[in-house]
Scaffold this motif. Structure first.
Motif, PDB file in Angstrom:
ATOM      1  N   MET A  94      55.268  45.415 -19.068  1.00 37.41           N
ATOM      2  CA  MET A  94      56.134  46.217 -19.811  1.00 37.41           C
ATOM      3  C   MET A  94      56.710  47.509 -19.162  1.00 37.41           C
ATOM      4  N   ASN A  95      58.038  47.668 -19.178  1.00 39.94           N
ATOM      5  CA  ASN A  95      58.618  48.663 -18.583  1.00 39.94           C
ATOM      6  C   ASN A  95      59.237  49.892 -19.479  1.00 39.94           C
ATOM      7  N   TRP A  96      58.579  50.843 -19.672  1.00 36.09           N
ATOM      8  CA  TRP A  96      58.845  51.943 -20.747  1.00 36.09           C
ATOM      9  C   TRP A  96      59.999  52.627 -20.096  1.00 36.09           C
ATOM     10  N   HIS A  97      61.203  52.915 -20.998  1.00 30.88           N
ATOM     11  CA  HIS A  97      62.275  54.081 -20.598  1.00 30.88           C
ATOM     12  C   HIS A  97      62.025  55.360 -21.413  1.00 30.88           C
ATOM     13  N   PRO A  98      61.704  56.350 -20.694  1.00 29.79           N
ATOM     14  CA  PRO A  98      61.482  57.694 -21.555  1.00 29.79           C
ATOM     15  C   PRO A  98      62.763  57.979 -22.150  1.00 29.79           C
ATOM     16  N   LEU A  99      62.408  58.356 -23.550  1.00 31.48           N
ATOM     17  CA  LEU A  99      63.362  59.137 -24.342  1.00 31.48           C
ATOM     18  C   LEU A  99      63.038  60.318 -24.414  1.00 31.48           C
ATOM     19  N   THR A 100      63.997  61.117 -23.984  1.00 34.12           N
ATOM     20  CA  THR A 100      63.903  62.790 -23.583  1.00 34.12           C
ATOM     21  C   THR A 100      64.978  63.731 -24.136  1.00 34.12           C
ATOM     22  N   SER A 101      66.055  63.216 -24.801  1.00 29.79           N
ATOM     23  CA  SER A 101      67.076  63.983 -25.381  1.00 29.79           C
ATOM     24  C   SER A 101      67.609  63.668 -26.539  1.00 29.79           C
ATOM     25  N   THR A 102      68.164  64.188 -27.413  1.00 26.66           N
ATOM     26  CA  THR A 102      69.034  63.913 -28.424  1.00 26.66           C
ATOM     27  C   THR A 102      70.148  63.241 -28.313  1.00 26.66           C
ATOM     28  N   GLN A 103      70.873  63.532 -27.049  1.00 31.48           N
ATOM     29  CA  GLN A 103      72.120  63.044 -26.435  1.00 31.48           C
ATOM     30  C   GLN A 103      71.636  61.448 -26.131  1.00 31.48           C
ATOM     31  N   GLN A 104      70.591  61.370 -25.536  1.00 31.70           N
ATOM     32  CA  GLN A 104      70.191  60.047 -25.260  1.00 31.70           C
ATOM     33  C   GLN A 104      69.812  59.021 -26.428  1.00 31.70           C
ATOM     34  N   LEU A 105      69.503  59.938 -27.504  1.00 28.58           N
ATOM     35  CA  LEU A 105      69.287  58.950 -28.811  1.00 28.58           C
ATOM     36  C   LEU A 105      70.591  58.316 -29.229  1.00 28.58           C
ATOM     37  N   ASP A 106      71.779  58.953 -29.068  1.00 27.16           N
ATOM     38  CA  ASP A 106      72.846  58.459 -29.515  1.00 27.16           C
ATOM     39  C   ASP A 106      73.193  57.264 -28.579  1.00 27.16           C
ATOM     40  N   GLU A 107      72.940  57.433 -27.149  1.00 25.47           N
ATOM     41  CA  GLU A 107      73.289  56.249 -26.481  1.00 25.47           C
ATOM     42  C   GLU A 107      72.319  55.214 -26.764  1.00 25.47           C
ATOM     43  N   VAL A 108      70.868  55.349 -27.096  1.00 25.33           N
ATOM     44  CA  VAL A 108      69.995  54.168 -27.663  1.00 25.33           C
ATOM     45  C   VAL A 108      70.605  53.524 -28.814  1.00 25.33           C
ATOM     46  N   LEU A 109      71.165  54.385 -29.751  1.00 26.43           N
ATOM     47  CA  LEU A 109      71.615  53.726 -31.113  1.00 26.43           C
ATOM     48  C   LEU A 109      72.759  52.762 -30.711  1.00 26.43           C
ATOM     49  N   GLN A 110      73.609  53.115 -29.869  1.00 29.51           N
ATOM     50  CA  GLN A 110      74.790  52.455 -29.183  1.00 29.51           C
ATOM     51  C   GLN A 110      74.127  51.099 -28.543  1.00 29.51           C
TER      52      GLN A 110
END
Length: 113
Positions: free
Chosen positions: A1-17
């Motif tokens: 399993m290769n975790w990707h850290p989620l560390t910012s609200t801006q990154q959350l927008d990218e994750v949703l996309q």
């Protein structure tokens, strides 16, 4: 399993996309909670060989990134829990579970074909 850290609200927008092209999992983890550590360990053990190579797993450290966790709960319209596993598909949370109900088998049943 290769975790990707989620560390910012801006990154959350990218994750949703990103979830519009591939399923995304967000694991909200409290590093000080033994139940959370158990759930994370079980998820990691079950992940490999489960046929989830097309699902991108993100790891959110709740203690270090509380504002990001709050934003996740608000944007995805889910009640905050810890530990918590969220499946995001097409920009929406299509499945969430918490504590020791977190399992790869349950997750797989909710991933769109």
């Amino acid at each position: 399993m290769n975790w990707h850290p989620l560390t910012s609200t801006q990154q959350l927008d990218e994750v949703l996309q990103e979830s519009k092209n591939t399923p995304v999992v967000i694991f909200k983890h409290s590093t000080s909670c033994p139940v959370s550590a158990t759930a994370k360990s079980r998820l990691e053990r079950q992940w490999d060989g489960a046929g989830l190579g097309h699902v991108k797993p993100y790891y959110l450290d709740l203690l270090s990134y509380r504002p990001v966790s709050n934003q996740v709960a608000e944007v995805l319209q889910v009640k905050h829990e810890s530990p918590q596993l969220l499946l995001v598909q097409d920009g929406l949370c299509t499945y969430d579970t918490s504590h020791l109900s977190i399992s790869v088998d349950a997750l797989k049943k909710h991933i769109a074909a």
